[in-house]
Design a protein around this motif. Structure first.
Motif, mmCIF file in Angstrom:
data_model
loop_
_atom_site.group_PDB
_atom_site.id
_atom_site.type_symbol
_atom_site.label_atom_id
_atom_site.label_comp_id
_atom_site.label_asym_id
_atom_site.label_seq_id
_atom_site.Cartn_x
_atom_site.Cartn_y
_atom_site.Cartn_z
ATOM 1 N N LYS A 159 38.457 -107.827 26.843
ATOM 2 C CA LYS A 159 38.085 -107.818 25.418
ATOM 3 C C LYS A 159 36.564 -107.836 25.213
ATOM 4 O O LYS A 159 36.054 -107.349 24.217
ATOM 5 C CB LYS A 159 38.694 -109.043 24.732
ATOM 6 C CG LYS A 159 40.153 -108.876 24.427
ATOM 7 C CD LYS A 159 40.440 -109.270 22.992
ATOM 8 C CE LYS A 159 41.846 -108.934 22.595
ATOM 9 N NZ LYS A 159 42.740 -110.074 22.672
ATOM 10 N N ARG A 160 35.868 -108.448 26.167
ATOM 11 C CA ARG A 160 34.412 -108.538 26.084
ATOM 12 C C ARG A 160 33.765 -107.154 25.926
ATOM 13 O O ARG A 160 32.710 -106.999 25.361
ATOM 14 C CB ARG A 160 33.885 -109.151 27.386
ATOM 15 C CG ARG A 160 33.142 -110.427 27.238
ATOM 16 C CD ARG A 160 32.873 -111.077 28.575
ATOM 17 N NE ARG A 160 33.772 -110.675 29.641
ATOM 18 C CZ ARG A 160 33.402 -109.966 30.693
ATOM 19 N NH1 ARG A 160 32.159 -109.559 30.831
ATOM 20 N NH2 ARG A 160 34.275 -109.674 31.640
ATOM 21 N N HIS A 161 34.440 -106.167 26.474
ATOM 22 C CA HIS A 161 33.876 -104.813 26.452
ATOM 23 C C HIS A 161 34.274 -104.033 25.201
ATOM 24 O O HIS A 161 33.944 -102.871 25.076
ATOM 25 C CB HIS A 161 34.351 -104.036 27.685
ATOM 26 C CG HIS A 161 33.938 -104.661 28.978
ATOM 27 N ND1 HIS A 161 34.805 -105.367 29.779
ATOM 28 C CD2 HIS A 161 32.741 -104.714 29.596
ATOM 29 C CE1 HIS A 161 34.168 -105.802 30.849
ATOM 30 N NE2 HIS A 161 32.912 -105.424 30.756
ATOM 31 N N GLY A 162 34.991 -104.666 24.283
ATOM 32 C CA GLY A 162 35.460 -103.955 23.083
ATOM 33 C C GLY A 162 36.979 -103.939 23.081
ATOM 34 O O GLY A 162 37.612 -104.653 23.858
ATOM 35 N N ALA A 163 37.543 -103.100 22.205
ATOM 36 C CA ALA A 163 39.003 -103.078 22.076
ATOM 37 C C ALA A 163 39.652 -102.585 23.367
ATOM 38 O O ALA A 163 39.192 -101.624 23.970
ATOM 39 C CB ALA A 163 39.391 -102.169 20.927
ATOM 40 N N THR A 164 40.694 -103.282 23.817
ATOM 41 C CA THR A 164 41.426 -102.809 25.000
ATOM 42 C C THR A 164 42.838 -102.379 24.608
ATOM 43 O O THR A 164 43.569 -101.847 25.421
ATOM 44 C CB THR A 164 41.505 -103.906 26.085
ATOM 45 O OG1 THR A 164 41.971 -105.097 25.460
ATOM 46 C CG2 THR A 164 40.160 -104.156 26.725
#
Ligand code: GLU
Length: 455
Positions: A237-242
């Motif tokens: 989630k840290r990288h955006g929507a998964t």
């Protein structure tokens, strides 16, 4: 032998980007070999499986247009056949009943961790001398030799069998474990190729033992490296929507998402061309990299914006109307559609045109931003003069353009003296698509109303 692949998600959350990519690979591989692509929902963990998650899988696959070739299989409905195989393995001496209680198991685990050896229960070599019902069934793993898998992505990979522990295949409540169920279902479904994340490679060495014991034909394996974020860490989630469906809500198109996901790990000849027949021909598991792919939102944005510009305008209009629940008259629809090519030049996703919908579709729209209104008040005369000239001109882009140019020359002005105020009066904003196109598409009546308004 015709190819049959499967995507086998566990419905314990939404459909993850990685899962969607696995599904796409299974789909492409099956289509390339004129085979079948199936979906099996692995819902045996009743505590963690939810109806919402099952729905999310359906929605995600439907959105990506990779619905299976046959009815979806639910693993929970196949439990009887899994138990039957556990019993068969037991009867043939390839599995054994293990009666270790939890304390004994803890000790065994502790020992196994201490000397780095796999778990082998003392019950492995005992003849059953217990009438107790509280047992689990463990597979009698080979302890000598090597197990080798010729993986279509990873190449040849081997483990020494001595590291394999006697995995449980049937729990004490008589429920089968994933390790057993998955193998039995794959066999019953006639799966020829197992394409999945490489986090399952270790499972493959264990699962293949069941296949060997039962003399079943081994499927081919392709373990695909997981997807990482731009920082090289496992995608989270840290990288955006998964959640794959979030990308639908964010204004990405099915085709762009498909193109982007399928190229996480390899590159197509034309990375922006959604020609499914060509893609299917070109796809091959051998082309998939052994190292993890990195999820790069910039790349996805670039593919999406190109796809939006290539797409049929009616389709884009449909997506926008659906997304914003717009109910438009034909004339408003027409206006929005005519301005779309200009708007899409400046966006990555179709929902970015949100702020443009009002001025395009509401006939009597008037700028309502306080600061901008003050600017317009100050320039009332200029707006009216331009309005007067426009009223006189033939309604074509060329004459609108000449009319604006003539006004600038006559008044010894520069375009920057009239451009911003015209934009504000017509669109309520200081930035907009090409001004001549805006005036032309809004039409004479609407444009003049906005220019002649008493600000
Ligand atoms: N259900 C497993 C998962 O979602 C996949 C199992 C498999 O592909 O064999 O990770």
């Amino acid at each position: 032998m015709s190819v049959i692949t499967r995507f086998a998600p566990s419905p314990t959350g939404f459909l993850h980007i990685g899962g969607a990519r696995t599904a796409i690979f299974n789909f492409l591989f099956a289509k390339k070999h004129k085979g079948k692509y199936l979906v099996r929902i692995e819902d045996t963990d009743l505590k963690r499986s939810t109806d919402e998650a099952i729905q999310a899988i359906h929605d995600g696959l439907e959105w990506l247009n990779i619905v299976p070739d046959e009815k979806i299989i639910y693993q929970s409905q196949e439990v009887k056949s899994h138990v039957k195989i556990a019993v068969e393995l037991l009867e043939k001496g390839f599995a054994y009943k293990c009666y270790l209680n939890s304390d004994e198991l803890k000790q065994l685990r502790f020992k196994s961790r201490e000397n780095g050896s796999p778990i082998k229960s003392p019950w492995r070599d005992k003849l059953n001398k217990n009438n107790d019902d509280s047992f689990v069934i463990r597979l009698k793993m080979p302890s000598k030799g090597k197990t080798t898998i010729r993986d279509l992505v990873q190449g040849e990979v081997s483990v020494n069998n001595e590291i394999l522990d006697d995995m449980i295949i049937l729990r004490s409540d008589r429920s089968p474990t994933y390790m057993l169920s998955s193998v039995v279902d794959d066999y019953n479904m006639g799966i020829t190729h197992i394409i999945r994340g490489d986090d399952h490679l270790n499972n493959a060495f264990r699962q293949v033992q069941i296949i060997k014991f039962l003399n079943w034909k081994e499927p081919s394996y392709a373990h695909v490296p997981l997807i990482h974020g731009s920082d090289g860490l496992k995608l989270s989630k840290r990288h955006g929507a998964t959640n794959i469906f979030d990308y639908h809500k964010m204004g990405y198109t099915t085709e762009a998402m498909f193109l982007y996901l399928m190229q996480l790990g390899w590159t197509a000849n034309n990375e922006n061309d959604f020609d499914l027949d060509k893609i299917i021909k070109e796809f091959s598991l051998e082309k998939v990299n052994k190292s993890p792919a990195r999820f790069d939102i910039k790349k996805l944005n670039s593919i999406n914006s190109k796809n939006l510009r290539q797409k049929d305008l009616d389709e884009v209009l449909e997506l926008i109307m659906k997304h914003f629940s717009l109910k438009l008259e034909n004339i408003q629809k027409y206006r929005l559609k005519s301005l779309l090519p200009e708007l899409l030049k400046r966006t990555n996703t179709y929902i970015e045109i949100k702020d443009d919908i009002e001025w395009i579709t509401i006939d009597d729209f008037i700028c309502n931003n306080k600061d901008n209104l003050l600017i317009l008040k100050d320039k009332n005369t200029t707006l009216k003069e331009i309005g007067f000239l426009l009223n006189e001109c033939i309604w074509s882009k060329d004459s609108i353009d000449s009319c604006l140019k003539k006004y600038i020359i006559d008044k010894s002005l520069k375009f920057k003296d009239i451009g911003p105020i015209l934009r504000i009066a017509l669109t309520g904003k200081t930035s907009s698509p090409d001004l001549v196109t805006v005036i032309y598409e809004l039409g004479c009546t609407i444009s003049l109303n906005r220019l002649n308004y008493k600000y």
